[in-house]
Write an enzyme that holds these catalytic residues in place. Structure first.
Site, PDB file in Angstrom:
ATOM      1  N   THR A   1     -24.531 -87.581   6.894  1.00 49.29           N
ATOM      2  CA  THR A   1     -25.967 -87.243   6.854  1.00 49.29           C
ATOM      3  C   THR A   1     -26.655 -87.916   5.658  1.00 49.29           C
ATOM      4  O   THR A   1     -27.869 -88.097   5.688  1.00 49.29           O
ATOM      5  CB  THR A   1     -26.181 -85.720   6.722  1.00 49.29           C
ATOM      6  OG1 THR A   1     -25.374 -85.239   5.643  1.00 49.29           O
ATOM      7  CG2 THR A   1     -25.820 -84.993   8.012  1.00 49.29           C
ATOM      8  N   ASP A   2     -25.898 -88.296   4.617  1.00 50.42           N
ATOM      9  CA  ASP A   2     -26.555 -88.756   3.371  1.00 50.42           C
ATOM     10  C   ASP A   2     -27.412 -89.996   3.598  1.00 50.42           C
ATOM     11  O   ASP A   2     -28.600 -89.996   3.281  1.00 50.42           O
ATOM     12  CB  ASP A   2     -25.550 -88.937   2.217  1.00 50.42           C
ATOM     13  CG  ASP A   2     -24.432 -89.927   2.506  1.00 50.42           C
ATOM     14  OD1 ASP A   2     -24.217 -90.263   3.689  1.00 50.42           O
ATOM     15  OD2 ASP A   2     -23.765 -90.365   1.543  1.00 50.42           O
TER      16      ASP A   2
ATOM     17  N   SER B   1      -9.070 -91.566  -2.226  1.00 53.93           N
ATOM     18  CA  SER B   1      -8.749 -90.686  -1.097  1.00 53.93           C
ATOM     19  C   SER B   1      -9.964 -89.845  -0.726  1.00 53.93           C
ATOM     20  O   SER B   1      -9.838 -88.782  -0.133  1.00 53.93           O
ATOM     21  CB  SER B   1      -7.520 -89.829  -1.403  1.00 53.93           C
ATOM     22  OG  SER B   1      -7.846 -88.812  -2.312  1.00 53.93           O
TER      23      SER B   1
ATOM     24  N   LEU C   1     -12.215 -88.373  -2.727  1.00 55.82           N
ATOM     25  CA  LEU C   1     -12.644 -87.299  -3.636  1.00 55.82           C
ATOM     26  C   LEU C   1     -13.525 -87.846  -4.754  1.00 55.82           C
ATOM     27  O   LEU C   1     -13.845 -87.159  -5.705  1.00 55.82           O
ATOM     28  CB  LEU C   1     -11.432 -86.564  -4.214  1.00 55.82           C
ATOM     29  CG  LEU C   1     -10.496 -85.983  -3.151  1.00 55.82           C
ATOM     30  CD1 LEU C   1      -9.344 -85.234  -3.802  1.00 55.82           C
ATOM     31  CD2 LEU C   1     -11.262 -85.055  -2.211  1.00 55.82           C
TER      32      LEU C   1
ATOM     33  N   SER D   1     -13.225 -90.467  -7.087  1.00 54.93           N
ATOM     34  CA  SER D   1     -12.770 -90.762  -8.451  1.00 54.93           C
ATOM     35  C   SER D   1     -13.671 -91.817  -9.082  1.00 54.93           C
ATOM     36  O   SER D   1     -13.808 -91.861 -10.310  1.00 54.93           O
ATOM     37  CB  SER D   1     -11.324 -91.229  -8.444  1.00 54.93           C
ATOM     38  OG  SER D   1     -11.195 -92.484  -7.815  1.00 54.93           O
ATOM     39  N   SER D   2     -14.302 -92.657  -8.268  1.00 56.56           N
ATOM     40  CA  SER D   2     -15.179 -93.688  -8.850  1.00 56.56           C
ATOM     41  C   SER D   2     -16.383 -93.043  -9.530  1.00 56.56           C
ATOM     42  O   SER D   2     -16.701 -93.368 -10.678  1.00 56.56           O
ATOM     43  CB  SER D   2     -15.612 -94.710  -7.788  1.00 56.56           C
ATOM     44  OG  SER D   2     -16.337 -94.101  -6.751  1.00 56.56           O
TER      45      SER D   2
ATOM     46  N   GLU E   1     -22.782 -98.484  -9.543  1.00 58.39           N
ATOM     47  CA  GLU E   1     -21.804 -98.704  -8.461  1.00 58.39           C
ATOM     48  C   GLU E   1     -22.357 -99.680  -7.410  1.00 58.39           C
ATOM     49  O   GLU E   1     -21.639-100.541  -6.912  1.00 58.39           O
ATOM     50  CB  GLU E   1     -21.386 -97.367  -7.813  1.00 58.39           C
ATOM     51  CG  GLU E   1     -20.273 -97.551  -6.808  1.00 58.39           C
ATOM     52  CD  GLU E   1     -19.308 -96.378  -6.660  1.00 58.39           C
ATOM     53  OE1 GLU E   1     -19.289 -95.480  -7.512  1.00 58.39           O
ATOM     54  OE2 GLU E   1     -18.566 -96.368  -5.661  1.00 58.39           O
TER      55      GLU E   1
ATOM     56  N   ASP F   1     -22.209 -88.861  -4.331  1.00 58.11           N
ATOM     57  CA  ASP F   1     -21.035 -88.705  -5.192  1.00 58.11           C
ATOM     58  C   ASP F   1     -21.436 -88.452  -6.646  1.00 58.11           C
ATOM     59  O   ASP F   1     -20.927 -87.547  -7.303  1.00 58.11           O
ATOM     60  CB  ASP F   1     -20.155 -89.967  -5.141  1.00 58.11           C
ATOM     61  CG  ASP F   1     -19.636 -90.243  -3.742  1.00 58.11           C
ATOM     62  OD1 ASP F   1     -19.835 -89.400  -2.858  1.00 58.11           O
ATOM     63  OD2 ASP F   1     -19.035 -91.320  -3.546  1.00 58.11           O
TER      64      ASP F   1
END
Ligand code: ADP
Ligand code: MG
Length: 389
Positions: free
Chosen positions: A34-35, A121, A123, A125-126, A158, A170
């Site tokens: 949805t983002d 994975s 979650l 981490s970036s 990013e 994120d």
């Protein structure tokens, strides 16, 4: 994590770091794809984190060491340059560069990175590494960033420096997380609301992540194809409605239902998933306002079904994890989270049932596939912070 970072710093650079930046990972509880369609999402920061511990040094050159990778990279914040030997350092450099561009005088520093967050994975981490780096620099410069502005800057780092076309979800989650709360985020307006995942004095459901460990090689191509299909659905719906539809989530579910038959397959199913997810997020928000976690769990199950049938971003491994989960006592709901085609399922599990749940998933998954899925038992956690040592 902080003690580990301090010990690693002593080993690599000698002496003690002055400041730690801490950035949590995040999980999308509900609101799949949805983002970038201008919709809403329920997201939470989790209690798995990246820590960057450092101190200022004289001169222009910064050095950063990743304990996980056992590598040390060097760069200059004022003239950042990609170093193909250390692609991971782009995240640190990118943050230093955007902060520097925004007018902050970023000093040279030496820092170590430690983490208990699995990388690559789903979650995030970036974003956790970006947020931790920003909090380190904020601590070293006594700078108090506006948090929304910071989320935008990290997204820019990013997008533009690392070169990954991600939305703001994120970075927003890693910065705005709150212990035992879920974030409702409207990705169009960036309005947000914190909703409790627990009641006063009583722990709410745990967030359990089960990793299907699928290779992510397929994911990028599929992701781009789905983005294109969503854009196509928005243009077709604009024609059918006789008004502009800039983003797919500008169309509400009842409107879509009336027009769905006019769309070709599979575009109709892609739109049904995204518009349906947006609707489910709204319903889950209402349920969370009054602590009805069971209803939220049912929406997670509906979401997975829609992923599997409509968006086709599930895999056999994710379906197996989800199917095993919903059979366990104390499991309120389960679905794939993140982009799909691999990654984790997210499960809401009653706190007293968590250990048995994890054991049953491991045994069930192993008996079918022979593999042991990593399981992470998490709670919603506070967002990125600076810790002075
Ligand atoms: P995700 O954000 O889902 O974990 P990404 O591919 O977006 O996956 O980001 C993972 C990348 O972030 C890693 O490949 C690495 O470059 C960087 N990264 C994350 N954690 C660390 C760490 N502890 N040390 C060095 N680099 C890291
Ligand atoms: Mg990422």
């Amino acid at each position: 994590m902080i003690d580990e970072a301090v010990a690693a710093f002593r080993q690599v650079f000698g002496g003690a770091p002055a400041v730690c930046g801490v950035g949590p990972g995040r999980v999308e509880l509900l609101g799949n794809h949805t983002d970038y369609n201008g919709g809403c999402v329920l997201t939470a920061a989790i209690d798995r984190r990246v820590v960057v511990a450092g101190r200022c040094v004289t001169g222009y050159r910064s050095r950063v060491h990743s304990v996980y990778l056992g590598q040390t990279a060097e760069f200059q914040a004022q003239s950042p340059a990609h170093d193909p030997a250390f692609p991971w350092a782009d995240y640190v450099q990118g943050v230093a560069a955007v902060l520097s561009e925004s007018g902050l005088v970023v000093p040279a520093f030496e820092a170590v990175i430690t983490s208990d967050l699995p990388t690559a994975s789903g979650l995030s981490s970036s974003a956790a590494l970006e947020a931790a780096t920003a909090q380190l620099i904020a601590g070293l410069t006594e700078f108090e960033p506006d948090r929304l502005e910071l989320a935008r800057l990290l997204q820019k780092a990013e997008n533009e420096f690392v070169g990954v076309r991600c939305g703001i979800l994120d970075q927003f989650s890693s910065i705005f997380g709150r212990a035992d709360q879920v974030i409702y985020l409207d990705c169009g307006s960036l309005q947000h609301e914190l909703l409790p995942l627990g009641e006063a004095g009583r722990a709410g459901p745990a967030i359990v992540l089960c990793d299907a460990q699928a290779p992510r090689s397929l994911a990028a191509g599929q992701y781009n194809q789905r983005r294109a299909e969503c854009e196509q659905a928005a243009s077709l719906l604009a024609v059918a409605l006789g008004r502009p539809v800039e983003r797919l989530c500008d169309v509400r579910l009842p409107e879509f239902e009336a027009l769905a038959a006019a769309l070709p397959d599979p575009v109709d199913r892609r739109a049904r998933h995204v518009i349906g997810e947006n609707d489910r997020v709204d319903r889950a928000r209402q349920s969370l306002r009054t602590g009805r976690f069971g209803e939220v769990g049912k929406l997670l199950v509906e979401s997975h079904l829609s992923s599997r049938v409509n968006f086709e971003n599930s895999t056999d491994g994710l379906d197996l994890l989800q199917d095993l989960a919903v059979r366990q006592p104390g499991c309120l709901g389960s679905r794939l989270c993140g982009g799909g085609w691999g990654g984790n399922t997210v499960n809401l599990v009653a706190p007293q049932a968590v250990d048995e749940f994890a054991a049953a998933i491991v045994a069930g998954y192993r008996s079918v596939t022979g593999n042991t899925p990593p399981i992470h038992i998490c709670r919603a956690a506070d967002g990125a912070q600076t810790v002075r040592l």
